[in-house]
Design a protein around this motif. Sequence first.
Motif, short mmCIF file in Angstrom:
data_model
loop_
_atom_site.label_atom_id
_atom_site.label_comp_id
_atom_site.label_asym_id
_atom_site.label_seq_id
_atom_site.Cartn_x
_atom_site.Cartn_y
_atom_site.Cartn_z
N ASP A 64 0.85 -1.19 0.00
CA ASP A 64 0.00 0.00 0.00
C ASP A 64 0.89 1.25 0.00
O ASP A 64 1.02 1.96 1.00
N TRP A 65 1.53 1.52 -1.12
CA TRP A 65 2.42 2.68 -1.22
C TRP A 65 1.60 3.95 -1.36
O TRP A 65 0.43 3.93 -1.80
N ILE A 66 2.18 5.04 -0.98
CA ILE A 66 1.48 6.32 -1.00
C ILE A 66 2.31 7.34 -1.77
O ILE A 66 3.53 7.23 -1.87
N THR A 67 1.61 8.32 -2.30
CA THR A 67 2.25 9.42 -3.01
C THR A 67 2.41 10.61 -2.07
O THR A 67 1.46 11.00 -1.39
#
Length: 377
Positions: A64-67
Amino acid sequence: MNIAVDEQRAQLGADTTPPPRHGRQRLYWLGGAALSLAVLGYSLYWLDSGRYLEQTDDAYVRADWITISPKVAGYVAEVLVADNQAVAAGDPLVRIHDRDYQARLLQARARQNESRAAIAAQQAALVTLEARLQEQQALIDQAAADIDSARAERQRAQLDFQRYRDLVAQQAASEQRLESASADFARARSALSRAEAAASRQHTRLSVLQASREQATALLDQQRARAAEADASLELASHELEDTLIRAPIAGVVGQRRVRQRQYVTPGLPLLALVPVEQSFVVANFKETQLRRMRPGQPVTLLVDSFPGQVLHGRVDSFSPGSGAVFALLPPDNATGNFTKIVQRFPVKVVLEDGARQKLPILPGMSVIAEVDTHEP
Protein backbone atom coordinates in the motif's frame (compact mmCIF):
# COMPACT_ATOMS: atom_id res chain seq x y z
CA MET A 1 41.52 -67.09 -43.07
CA ASN A 2 38.13 -68.67 -43.66
CA ILE A 3 38.36 -70.54 -40.38
CA ALA A 4 38.97 -67.20 -38.42
CA VAL A 5 36.05 -65.48 -40.15
CA ASP A 6 33.77 -68.35 -39.30
CA GLU A 7 34.81 -68.22 -35.65
CA GLN A 8 34.09 -64.40 -35.47
CA ARG A 9 30.65 -64.92 -37.04
CA ALA A 10 29.93 -67.66 -34.55
CA GLN A 11 30.84 -65.33 -31.67
CA LEU A 12 28.65 -62.48 -33.04
CA GLY A 13 25.75 -64.87 -33.47
CA ALA A 14 26.14 -65.95 -29.87
CA ASP A 15 26.12 -62.31 -28.61
CA THR A 16 22.87 -61.41 -30.44
CA THR A 17 20.94 -64.36 -29.10
CA PRO A 18 17.60 -63.03 -27.61
CA PRO A 19 17.25 -63.20 -23.79
CA PRO A 20 15.24 -65.89 -22.19
CA ARG A 21 11.48 -65.40 -22.08
CA HIS A 22 11.20 -65.47 -18.28
CA GLY A 23 13.64 -62.48 -18.02
CA ARG A 24 11.42 -60.25 -20.12
CA GLN A 25 8.38 -61.16 -18.06
CA ARG A 26 10.21 -60.13 -14.87
CA LEU A 27 11.02 -56.73 -16.35
CA TYR A 28 7.42 -56.23 -17.40
CA TRP A 29 6.22 -57.22 -13.97
CA LEU A 30 8.59 -54.85 -12.19
CA GLY A 31 7.62 -51.98 -14.50
CA GLY A 32 3.91 -52.59 -13.96
CA ALA A 33 4.38 -52.81 -10.21
CA ALA A 34 6.30 -49.54 -10.13
CA LEU A 35 3.63 -47.84 -12.23
CA SER A 36 0.90 -49.23 -10.00
CA LEU A 37 2.69 -47.98 -6.90
CA ALA A 38 3.11 -44.56 -8.47
CA VAL A 39 -0.57 -44.38 -9.39
CA LEU A 40 -1.54 -45.60 -5.94
CA GLY A 41 0.74 -43.10 -4.24
CA TYR A 42 -0.56 -40.22 -6.31
CA SER A 43 -4.13 -41.33 -5.68
CA LEU A 44 -3.54 -41.43 -1.95
CA TYR A 45 -1.87 -38.01 -2.11
CA TRP A 46 -4.73 -36.59 -4.13
CA LEU A 47 -7.34 -38.04 -1.78
CA ASP A 48 -5.53 -36.83 1.33
CA SER A 49 -4.40 -33.34 0.35
CA GLY A 50 -3.94 -32.83 -3.38
CA ARG A 51 -7.61 -32.28 -4.11
CA TYR A 52 -7.70 -29.51 -1.50
CA LEU A 53 -4.88 -27.48 -3.06
CA GLU A 54 -5.78 -24.53 -5.28
CA GLN A 55 -2.91 -23.00 -7.20
CA THR A 56 -2.44 -19.98 -9.44
CA ASP A 57 0.54 -18.31 -11.04
CA ASP A 58 -1.41 -15.08 -11.52
CA ALA A 59 -0.16 -13.64 -8.24
CA TYR A 60 2.05 -10.67 -7.42
CA VAL A 61 3.61 -8.96 -4.43
CA ARG A 62 1.83 -5.74 -3.51
CA ALA A 63 2.23 -2.92 -0.99
CA ASP A 64 0.00 0.00 0.00
CA TRP A 65 2.42 2.68 -1.22
CA ILE A 66 1.48 6.32 -1.00
CA THR A 67 2.25 9.42 -3.01
CA ILE A 68 3.88 12.32 -1.15
CA SER A 69 2.50 15.73 -2.13
CA PRO A 70 2.98 19.18 -0.57
CA LYS A 71 0.24 20.99 1.34
CA VAL A 72 1.61 24.44 0.52
CA ALA A 73 2.99 26.07 -2.60
CA GLY A 74 6.51 27.36 -3.01
CA TYR A 75 9.98 26.76 -4.37
CA VAL A 76 11.83 23.66 -3.22
CA ALA A 77 14.78 24.68 -1.06
CA GLU A 78 16.23 21.23 -0.49
CA VAL A 79 15.55 17.59 -1.32
CA LEU A 80 16.63 15.60 1.71
CA VAL A 81 16.33 12.04 0.33
CA ALA A 82 17.78 10.10 -2.58
CA ASP A 83 16.28 7.49 -4.88
CA ASN A 84 15.56 4.11 -3.26
CA GLN A 85 16.49 5.42 0.19
CA ALA A 86 14.91 3.80 3.22
CA VAL A 87 13.30 6.29 5.62
CA ALA A 88 11.54 6.02 8.96
CA ALA A 89 8.26 7.63 9.91
CA GLY A 90 8.82 11.31 10.63
CA ASP A 91 12.05 11.68 8.65
CA PRO A 92 12.27 14.91 6.58
CA LEU A 93 11.90 14.43 2.85
CA VAL A 94 11.61 17.84 1.16
CA ARG A 95 11.95 21.41 2.47
CA ILE A 96 10.18 24.36 0.82
CA HIS A 97 11.33 27.97 1.18
CA ASP A 98 9.53 29.30 4.27
CA ARG A 99 10.29 33.04 4.10
CA ASP A 100 6.77 34.04 3.06
CA TYR A 101 5.19 31.70 5.57
CA GLN A 102 7.26 33.14 8.40
CA ALA A 103 6.03 36.61 7.44
CA ARG A 104 2.44 35.35 7.42
CA LEU A 105 2.98 33.88 10.85
CA LEU A 106 4.23 37.23 12.18
CA GLN A 107 1.26 38.97 10.57
CA ALA A 108 -1.17 36.53 12.16
CA ARG A 109 0.51 36.92 15.56
CA ALA A 110 0.20 40.74 15.26
CA ARG A 111 -3.51 40.40 14.48
CA GLN A 112 -3.90 38.17 17.50
CA ASN A 113 -2.23 40.76 19.76
CA GLU A 114 -4.40 43.49 18.27
CA SER A 115 -7.56 41.51 18.90
CA ARG A 116 -6.56 40.79 22.48
CA ALA A 117 -5.85 44.50 23.06
CA ALA A 118 -9.26 45.35 21.62
CA ILE A 119 -10.86 42.87 24.01
CA ALA A 120 -9.05 44.43 26.97
CA ALA A 121 -10.16 47.93 25.93
CA GLN A 122 -13.75 46.80 25.46
CA GLN A 123 -13.72 45.05 28.82
CA ALA A 124 -12.47 48.29 30.43
CA ALA A 125 -15.26 50.22 28.71
CA LEU A 126 -17.75 47.69 29.99
CA VAL A 127 -16.41 48.07 33.54
CA THR A 128 -16.79 51.85 33.21
CA LEU A 129 -20.38 51.43 32.08
CA GLU A 130 -21.09 49.14 35.02
CA ALA A 131 -19.73 51.82 37.37
CA ARG A 132 -21.85 54.49 35.70
CA LEU A 133 -24.88 52.23 36.01
CA GLN A 134 -24.25 51.86 39.71
CA GLU A 135 -23.85 55.62 40.03
CA GLN A 136 -27.02 56.17 38.05
CA GLN A 137 -28.88 53.77 40.31
CA ALA A 138 -27.70 55.82 43.28
CA LEU A 139 -28.98 58.99 41.58
CA ILE A 140 -32.32 57.30 40.98
CA ASP A 141 -32.51 56.37 44.64
CA GLN A 142 -31.67 59.98 45.53
CA ALA A 143 -34.35 61.22 43.15
CA ALA A 144 -36.84 58.87 44.76
CA ALA A 145 -35.89 60.29 48.17
CA ASP A 146 -36.32 63.82 46.80
CA ILE A 147 -39.79 62.88 45.55
CA ASP A 148 -40.72 61.54 48.97
CA SER A 149 -39.43 64.73 50.61
CA ALA A 150 -41.27 66.95 48.11
CA ARG A 151 -44.44 64.93 48.54
CA ALA A 152 -44.23 65.30 52.31
CA GLU A 153 -43.60 69.01 51.95
CA ARG A 154 -46.59 69.32 49.62
CA GLN A 155 -48.73 67.42 52.12
CA ARG A 156 -47.68 69.79 54.89
CA ALA A 157 -48.25 72.86 52.73
CA GLN A 158 -51.65 71.52 51.66
CA LEU A 159 -52.69 70.97 55.29
CA ASP A 160 -51.48 74.48 56.23
CA PHE A 161 -53.41 75.93 53.32
CA GLN A 162 -56.60 74.08 54.30
CA ARG A 163 -56.20 75.04 57.97
CA TYR A 164 -55.63 78.72 57.29
CA ARG A 165 -58.47 78.72 54.78
CA ASP A 166 -60.81 77.46 57.49
CA LEU A 167 -59.39 79.97 59.96
CA VAL A 168 -59.89 82.86 57.54
CA ALA A 169 -63.43 81.69 56.95
CA GLN A 170 -63.94 81.86 60.76
CA GLN A 171 -62.08 85.20 60.81
CA ALA A 172 -59.51 83.66 63.12
CA ALA A 173 -56.56 84.32 60.79
CA SER A 174 -55.60 87.07 58.42
CA GLU A 175 -55.87 86.93 54.66
CA GLN A 176 -52.16 87.58 54.44
CA ARG A 177 -51.43 84.38 56.32
CA LEU A 178 -53.70 82.44 53.99
CA GLU A 179 -51.93 83.87 50.97
CA SER A 180 -48.59 82.86 52.43
CA ALA A 181 -49.86 79.32 53.05
CA SER A 182 -51.26 79.18 49.51
CA ALA A 183 -47.90 80.24 48.09
CA ASP A 184 -46.09 77.62 50.17
CA PHE A 185 -48.56 75.01 48.90
CA ALA A 186 -47.91 76.03 45.26
CA ARG A 187 -44.13 75.92 45.80
CA ALA A 188 -44.42 72.47 47.35
CA ARG A 189 -46.40 71.21 44.36
CA SER A 190 -43.85 72.69 42.00
CA ALA A 191 -41.01 71.11 43.96
CA LEU A 192 -42.76 67.73 43.76
CA SER A 193 -43.18 68.11 40.01
CA ARG A 194 -39.51 69.01 39.66
CA ALA A 195 -38.48 66.01 41.76
CA GLU A 196 -40.66 63.70 39.68
CA ALA A 197 -39.26 65.17 36.46
CA ALA A 198 -35.71 64.74 37.77
CA ALA A 199 -36.47 61.13 38.69
CA SER A 200 -37.87 60.55 35.21
CA ARG A 201 -34.68 61.95 33.70
CA GLN A 202 -32.60 59.70 35.90
CA HIS A 203 -34.62 56.66 34.80
CA THR A 204 -34.15 57.71 31.16
CA ARG A 205 -30.40 58.00 31.68
CA LEU A 206 -30.47 54.55 33.29
CA SER A 207 -32.17 53.12 30.18
CA VAL A 208 -29.55 54.78 27.99
CA LEU A 209 -26.73 53.37 30.10
CA GLN A 210 -28.31 49.91 30.04
CA ALA A 211 -28.55 50.10 26.23
CA SER A 212 -24.92 51.22 26.12
CA ARG A 213 -23.97 48.27 28.31
CA GLU A 214 -25.75 45.86 25.95
CA GLN A 215 -24.00 47.49 23.02
CA ALA A 216 -20.64 47.23 24.80
CA THR A 217 -21.34 43.56 25.60
CA ALA A 218 -22.14 42.91 21.94
CA LEU A 219 -18.95 44.69 20.90
CA LEU A 220 -17.03 42.60 23.41
CA ASP A 221 -18.50 39.42 21.90
CA GLN A 222 -17.56 40.73 18.47
CA GLN A 223 -14.01 41.40 19.61
CA ARG A 224 -13.81 37.92 21.10
CA ALA A 225 -15.03 36.45 17.81
CA ARG A 226 -12.35 38.41 15.99
CA ALA A 227 -9.81 37.18 18.51
CA ALA A 228 -10.91 33.60 17.88
CA GLU A 229 -10.54 34.24 14.15
CA ALA A 230 -7.09 35.68 14.76
CA ASP A 231 -6.16 32.62 16.84
CA ALA A 232 -7.36 30.35 14.03
CA SER A 233 -5.40 32.38 11.48
CA LEU A 234 -2.31 32.10 13.66
CA GLU A 235 -2.83 28.35 13.96
CA LEU A 236 -3.21 28.01 10.19
CA ALA A 237 -0.13 30.13 9.59
CA SER A 238 1.79 27.97 12.06
CA HIS A 239 0.61 24.81 10.29
CA GLU A 240 1.59 26.21 6.90
CA LEU A 241 5.03 27.02 8.22
CA GLU A 242 5.35 23.47 9.56
CA ASP A 243 4.12 22.07 6.24
CA THR A 244 7.06 23.65 4.43
CA LEU A 245 9.06 20.71 5.81
CA ILE A 246 7.53 17.56 4.33
CA ARG A 247 8.05 14.49 6.51
CA ALA A 248 7.51 10.79 5.87
CA PRO A 249 4.11 9.70 7.24
CA ILE A 250 5.19 6.05 7.35
CA ALA A 251 8.36 4.00 7.15
CA GLY A 252 9.29 2.83 3.67
CA VAL A 253 11.55 3.19 0.66
CA VAL A 254 11.61 6.24 -1.60
CA GLY A 255 10.58 5.65 -5.20
CA GLN A 256 9.56 7.71 -8.22
CA ARG A 257 11.40 10.76 -6.93
CA ARG A 258 10.41 13.54 -9.30
CA VAL A 259 11.06 16.58 -7.13
CA ARG A 260 14.17 18.64 -7.73
CA GLN A 261 15.74 21.60 -5.97
CA ARG A 262 14.42 25.08 -6.95
CA GLN A 263 11.33 23.48 -8.49
CA TYR A 264 8.02 25.29 -7.90
CA VAL A 265 5.48 22.95 -6.36
CA THR A 266 1.79 23.31 -5.63
CA PRO A 267 -0.52 21.43 -3.27
CA GLY A 268 -1.36 17.98 -4.61
CA LEU A 269 1.60 17.78 -7.00
CA PRO A 270 3.22 14.29 -6.76
CA LEU A 271 6.79 14.65 -5.51
CA LEU A 272 7.77 11.07 -4.73
CA ALA A 273 6.35 7.73 -3.69
CA LEU A 274 6.87 5.98 -0.39
CA VAL A 275 6.65 2.19 -0.51
CA PRO A 276 6.29 0.30 2.80
CA VAL A 277 8.15 -2.79 1.66
CA GLU A 278 8.08 -4.25 5.18
CA GLN A 279 4.30 -4.39 4.92
CA SER A 280 4.19 -6.23 1.60
CA PHE A 281 1.45 -8.71 0.87
CA VAL A 282 0.42 -10.90 -2.05
CA VAL A 283 -2.61 -10.54 -4.30
CA ALA A 284 -3.43 -13.85 -5.99
CA ASN A 285 -6.03 -13.90 -8.76
CA PHE A 286 -7.91 -17.20 -8.53
CA LYS A 287 -10.52 -18.45 -10.93
CA GLU A 288 -14.08 -18.33 -9.71
CA THR A 289 -14.20 -22.13 -9.86
CA GLN A 290 -11.39 -22.30 -7.27
CA LEU A 291 -13.11 -20.23 -4.58
CA ARG A 292 -15.72 -22.77 -3.45
CA ARG A 293 -13.79 -24.10 -0.46
CA MET A 294 -11.50 -21.12 0.05
CA ARG A 295 -11.89 -19.28 3.37
CA PRO A 296 -10.00 -16.54 5.26
CA GLY A 297 -7.27 -17.91 7.50
CA GLN A 298 -6.33 -20.88 5.32
CA PRO A 299 -2.56 -21.47 4.86
CA VAL A 300 -0.88 -20.43 1.63
CA THR A 301 2.43 -21.60 0.19
CA LEU A 302 4.23 -19.00 -1.94
CA LEU A 303 6.99 -19.47 -4.49
CA VAL A 304 8.63 -16.26 -5.69
CA ASP A 305 9.95 -16.36 -9.24
CA SER A 306 12.94 -14.23 -8.28
CA PHE A 307 14.08 -16.80 -5.69
CA PRO A 308 13.73 -20.32 -7.12
CA GLY A 309 13.47 -23.03 -4.53
CA GLN A 310 12.70 -20.61 -1.71
CA VAL A 311 9.29 -20.95 -0.04
CA LEU A 312 7.30 -18.36 1.89
CA HIS A 313 4.19 -18.97 3.93
CA GLY A 314 1.13 -16.87 4.56
CA ARG A 315 -2.60 -16.97 5.15
CA VAL A 316 -5.68 -15.91 3.22
CA ASP A 317 -6.74 -12.51 4.52
CA SER A 318 -9.74 -11.42 2.46
CA PHE A 319 -11.51 -11.63 -0.89
CA SER A 320 -12.25 -8.87 -3.34
CA PRO A 321 -15.93 -7.83 -3.44
CA GLY A 322 -15.91 -8.23 -7.22
CA SER A 323 -13.93 -9.73 -10.05
CA GLY A 324 -11.24 -7.86 -11.88
CA ALA A 325 -13.61 -7.18 -14.76
CA VAL A 326 -16.01 -5.34 -12.43
CA PHE A 327 -13.38 -2.79 -11.42
CA ALA A 328 -11.82 -2.45 -14.86
CA LEU A 329 -11.71 0.97 -16.50
CA LEU A 330 -13.84 -0.38 -19.35
CA PRO A 331 -15.83 -3.32 -17.94
CA PRO A 332 -17.09 -5.80 -20.53
CA ASP A 333 -20.71 -5.56 -21.61
CA ASN A 334 -22.08 -9.09 -21.66
CA ALA A 335 -25.44 -7.93 -22.98
CA THR A 336 -24.08 -7.77 -26.51
CA GLY A 337 -24.90 -10.22 -29.26
CA ASN A 338 -21.42 -11.74 -29.41
CA PHE A 339 -21.15 -13.39 -26.01
CA THR A 340 -18.36 -15.71 -24.98
CA LYS A 341 -18.32 -17.06 -21.44
CA ILE A 342 -14.95 -16.57 -19.79
CA VAL A 343 -14.01 -17.81 -16.35
CA GLN A 344 -13.56 -14.75 -14.16
CA ARG A 345 -10.75 -14.20 -11.66
CA PHE A 346 -11.14 -12.75 -8.19
CA PRO A 347 -8.27 -11.08 -6.32
CA VAL A 348 -7.47 -12.75 -2.99
CA LYS A 349 -5.30 -10.91 -0.47
CA VAL A 350 -2.66 -13.07 1.23
CA VAL A 351 -0.77 -11.76 4.23
CA LEU A 352 2.75 -13.06 4.80
CA GLU A 353 4.01 -14.66 7.96
CA ASP A 354 6.12 -12.61 10.37
CA GLY A 355 9.73 -12.34 9.26
CA ALA A 356 9.02 -13.12 5.61
CA ARG A 357 10.76 -9.94 4.52
CA GLN A 358 13.86 -10.93 6.50
CA LYS A 359 13.78 -14.40 4.95
CA LEU A 360 13.50 -13.14 1.35
CA PRO A 361 13.96 -9.53 0.19
CA ILE A 362 10.74 -9.48 -1.80
CA LEU A 363 9.62 -6.27 -3.49
CA PRO A 364 6.23 -5.13 -4.73
CA GLY A 365 5.60 -6.27 -8.29
CA MET A 366 7.41 -9.61 -8.08
CA SER A 367 5.61 -12.60 -9.59
CA VAL A 368 4.50 -15.35 -7.24
CA ILE A 369 2.96 -18.81 -7.47
CA ALA A 370 0.36 -19.14 -4.72
CA GLU A 371 -1.07 -22.44 -3.48
CA VAL A 372 -3.91 -22.44 -0.95
CA ASP A 373 -4.63 -25.46 1.22
CA THR A 374 -8.44 -25.45 1.45
CA HIS A 375 -8.48 -28.56 3.61
CA GLU A 376 -8.13 -26.48 6.75
CA PRO A 377 -11.07 -24.22 7.70
